[in-house]
Design a protein around this motif. Structure first.
Motif, mmCIF file in Angstrom:
data_model
loop_
_atom_site.group_PDB
_atom_site.id
_atom_site.type_symbol
_atom_site.label_atom_id
_atom_site.label_comp_id
_atom_site.label_asym_id
_atom_site.label_seq_id
_atom_site.Cartn_x
_atom_site.Cartn_y
_atom_site.Cartn_z
ATOM 1 N N TRP A 119 29.385 15.745 2.868
ATOM 2 C CA TRP A 119 28.445 16.851 3.133
ATOM 3 C C TRP A 119 28.150 17.668 1.876
ATOM 4 O O TRP A 119 27.006 18.052 1.626
ATOM 5 C CB TRP A 119 29.031 17.744 4.217
ATOM 6 C CG TRP A 119 28.105 18.846 4.643
ATOM 7 C CD1 TRP A 119 28.099 20.142 4.232
ATOM 8 C CD2 TRP A 119 27.023 18.722 5.566
ATOM 9 N NE1 TRP A 119 27.096 20.842 4.835
ATOM 10 C CE2 TRP A 119 26.411 19.986 5.669
ATOM 11 C CE3 TRP A 119 26.515 17.661 6.320
ATOM 12 C CZ2 TRP A 119 25.317 20.220 6.496
ATOM 13 C CZ3 TRP A 119 25.431 17.893 7.144
ATOM 14 C CH2 TRP A 119 24.843 19.158 7.222
ATOM 15 N N THR A 136 26.376 0.972 6.524
ATOM 16 C CA THR A 136 25.809 2.232 6.998
ATOM 17 C C THR A 136 25.038 2.932 5.894
ATOM 18 O O THR A 136 23.979 3.534 6.140
ATOM 19 C CB THR A 136 26.926 3.158 7.524
ATOM 20 O OG1 THR A 136 27.705 2.460 8.493
ATOM 21 C CG2 THR A 136 26.342 4.409 8.157
ATOM 22 N N ALA A 137 25.549 2.870 4.672
ATOM 23 C CA ALA A 137 24.846 3.498 3.550
ATOM 24 C C ALA A 137 23.470 2.880 3.347
ATOM 25 O O ALA A 137 22.512 3.570 2.969
ATOM 26 C CB ALA A 137 25.673 3.369 2.275
ATOM 27 N N TRP A 191 21.537 1.892 5.666
ATOM 28 C CA TRP A 191 20.657 2.388 6.723
ATOM 29 C C TRP A 191 20.362 3.879 6.592
ATOM 30 O O TRP A 191 19.234 4.314 6.800
ATOM 31 C CB TRP A 191 21.296 2.156 8.096
ATOM 32 C CG TRP A 191 21.478 0.726 8.462
ATOM 33 C CD1 TRP A 191 20.776 -0.350 7.982
ATOM 34 C CD2 TRP A 191 22.426 0.188 9.396
ATOM 35 N NE1 TRP A 191 21.221 -1.517 8.540
ATOM 36 C CE2 TRP A 191 22.233 -1.224 9.431
ATOM 37 C CE3 TRP A 191 23.399 0.744 10.208
ATOM 38 C CZ2 TRP A 191 22.991 -2.058 10.242
ATOM 39 C CZ3 TRP A 191 24.157 -0.077 11.025
ATOM 40 C CH2 TRP A 191 23.953 -1.468 11.041
ATOM 41 N N THR A 192 21.410 4.659 6.260
ATOM 42 C CA THR A 192 21.288 6.121 6.349
ATOM 43 C C THR A 192 21.338 6.834 5.009
ATOM 44 O O THR A 192 21.061 8.031 4.947
ATOM 45 C CB THR A 192 22.432 6.687 7.222
ATOM 46 O OG1 THR A 192 23.689 6.469 6.561
ATOM 47 C CG2 THR A 192 22.469 6.016 8.591
ATOM 48 N N GLY A 193 21.721 6.138 3.949
ATOM 49 C CA GLY A 193 21.965 6.805 2.679
ATOM 50 C C GLY A 193 23.461 7.002 2.480
ATOM 51 O O GLY A 193 24.242 7.018 3.446
ATOM 52 N N THR A 194 23.843 7.209 1.235
ATOM 53 C CA THR A 194 25.269 7.246 0.887
ATOM 54 C C THR A 194 25.997 8.420 1.520
ATOM 55 O O THR A 194 27.026 8.239 2.195
ATOM 56 C CB THR A 194 25.423 7.314 -0.647
ATOM 57 O OG1 THR A 194 24.785 6.175 -1.223
ATOM 58 C CG2 THR A 194 26.894 7.335 -1.026
ATOM 59 N N ALA A 247 25.254 10.432 3.985
ATOM 60 C CA ALA A 247 25.278 10.394 5.458
ATOM 61 C C ALA A 247 26.289 9.377 5.953
ATOM 62 O O ALA A 247 26.973 9.601 6.962
ATOM 63 C CB ALA A 247 23.889 10.079 5.997
ATOM 64 N N ALA A 248 26.400 8.240 5.255
ATOM 65 C CA ALA A 248 27.377 7.222 5.651
ATOM 66 C C ALA A 248 28.792 7.758 5.543
ATOM 67 O O ALA A 248 29.661 7.431 6.358
ATOM 68 C CB ALA A 248 27.216 5.985 4.772
ATOM 69 N N SER A 253 29.256 10.938 8.256
ATOM 70 C CA SER A 253 29.249 10.454 9.642
ATOM 71 C C SER A 253 30.505 9.641 9.941
ATOM 72 O O SER A 253 31.041 9.677 11.060
ATOM 73 C CB SER A 253 27.996 9.615 9.904
ATOM 74 O OG SER A 253 27.995 8.444 9.085
#
Length: 431
Positions: A307, A370-371, A373-376, A378-379, A382
């Motif tokens: 975050w 996941t990175a 799909w969502t970016g580093t 956020a992976a 999350s």
């Protein structure tokens, strides 16, 4: 001063057991020696091929032998003298270091021996780890298991920080052959130390290693909610919140390429700090709480690391995550050593090898996927949130883990009674 003394590591296992002292020193030697090869081997593959894929293949080569021989090593540790297993595998690791040394000394080093050695090292580590882990429960008094786990973890954390740094200097200034020479020398010292260990024979009625024996250990673990909880929480924490493989991308996102090495080291620093102040853990009796609190802290810290946008805040979070991981590890190791019957200790240690080796491997796959799909970031955050949620759900599903108390748990009391009788064995308490 009294408060400080209560925080310092508890040295009771060191004073109480000559075999523990031998294993601790032997482990310190092999940590530094093995890091020479761990750093030099991928660097040599990189120099020979120039291919990131060729370096990555080494991880795949290592995984299957670790799983297969880890399970077999658990059954072997219950069937033969554990001292002999440790001694033979250390000698085998020394021979593999010699192969690396000879290959690196050739005018044109070959690539394929590096993969063969990587697989061999993984197989021997899988064979050895259950014997080492199960031996601790025999040589250290029942009430000192947490202190022993803390001292062993402290040794590892010091080695994991200093070892790679020293290995990098040796490789950079003296070359791969010198690094492999140091590795070989370390294993020679280790073999000499292991020869002085007391014999650790199996029970007189121990079965030969077999799939049936491995299945028996798995059934025992499945029937014990406390043990099942330790495995499940560790797997969940590593699967959802082990983002090491995407640290290079996180450093890029933060505009701080210089911080990559610090990111990899931060967790070890946090673990080291907890280890240096771990004296209080020797007085804990609710070790299930340590497992849950540590895994929850790990997940929260990883979530925070994903975050925050400030690199120093991220590094601090990763250090807190390392401390949480070590706290959870102390709880798991204590529960394992306090509750598992001696005649099953090796096979359960083999399952433990899977618990803490497969999780990080799968976690790296999850983080990388996941990175994409969502970016580093956020992976990462999350995954931390998912870790905390999964720990909470597992506590609801397996409440006996949270309620574990070393002074009232039936399996712990049976194991303690067996040690007091001098047999090390007890009939498993049925649920």
């Amino acid at each position: 001063m009294k408060t400080l003394a209560r925080l310092l590591p508890d040295l009771a296992p060191w004073r109480a057991s000559f075999d523990f002292r031998l294993l601790w020193v032997q482990g310190a030697v092999t940590v530094f020696a093995s890091f020479m090869a761990l750093v030099a081997l991928p660097l040599q593959i990189k120099e020979l091929t120039g291919s990131p894929f060729a370096v990555g293949v080494m991880g795949a080569v290592e995984l299957v032998p670790l799983v297969v021989f880890g399970l077999y090593g658990g059954a072997l540790a219950d069937a033969v003298d554990r001292r002999k297993v440790i001694l033979a595998t250390e000698a085998g690791l020394g021979l593999l270091a010699l192969v690396l040394l000879v290959n690196a000394s050739l005018p044109h080093p070959l690539l394929w021996p590096l993969y063969v050695v990587a697989a061999g090292v993984s197989a021997l580590a899988g064979l050895q780890r259950p014997a080492l882990d199960s031996l601790l429960a025999r040589i250290v008094p029942h009430e000192q298991q947490t202190a022993a786990a803390a001292l062993n973890a402290l040794r590892w954390q010091i080695g994991s920080i200093a070892g790679p740094a020293l290995a990098g200097l040796v490789v950079a200034y003296a070359g791969h052959a010198a690094a492999y020479g140091v590795t070989l020398a370390g294993y020679l010292v280790s073999v000499a130390l292991c020869r002085r260990l007391s014999p650790a024979p199996p029970a007189h009625d121990a079965d030969k290693p077999s799939l049936r024996g491995i299945a028996q250990g798995a059934r025992y673990a499945w029937s014990r909610p406390v043990l099942l909880g330790t495995y499940a929480i560790d797997l969940a924490a590593m699967f959802f919140a082990f983002p090491n493989t995407i640290f290079p991308f996180l450093a890029d996102d933060l505009g701080a390429d210089w911080s990559l090495g610090l990111m990899y080291a931060a967790g070890s620093v946090g673990s080291l700090v907890l280890g240096l102040t771990s004296g209080w853990t020797s007085r804990v009796r609710r070790h299930g709480l340590l497992v849950v609190a540590g895994a929850t802290g790990w997940g929260l810290a990883i979530a925070a690391a994903g975050w925050f946008g400030n690199v120093w805040a991220v590094l601090l979070c990763l250090a807190f995550a390392g401390a949480g991981d070590m706290l959870s590890g102390l709880g798991r190791a204590t529960i394992w050593n306090q509750t598992i019957p001696e005649e099953l200790r090796g096979r359960l240690a083999g399952i433990e090898v899977l618990s803490y080796s497969v999780g990080p491997q799968l976690g790296q796959v999850r983080a990388g996927t996941t990175a994409g799909w969502t970016g580093t970031r956020a992976a990462i955050w999350s995954g931390g949130v998912a870790c905390v949620a999964s720990v909470g759900l597992l506590c609801l599903a397996l409440p006996k883990l949270l309620a574990y108390d070393a002074e009232t748990d039936e399996d712990a009391l049976a194991r303690k009674a067996a040690r007091a009788e001098g047999t090390g064995r007890a009939e498993p308490v049925t649920s």
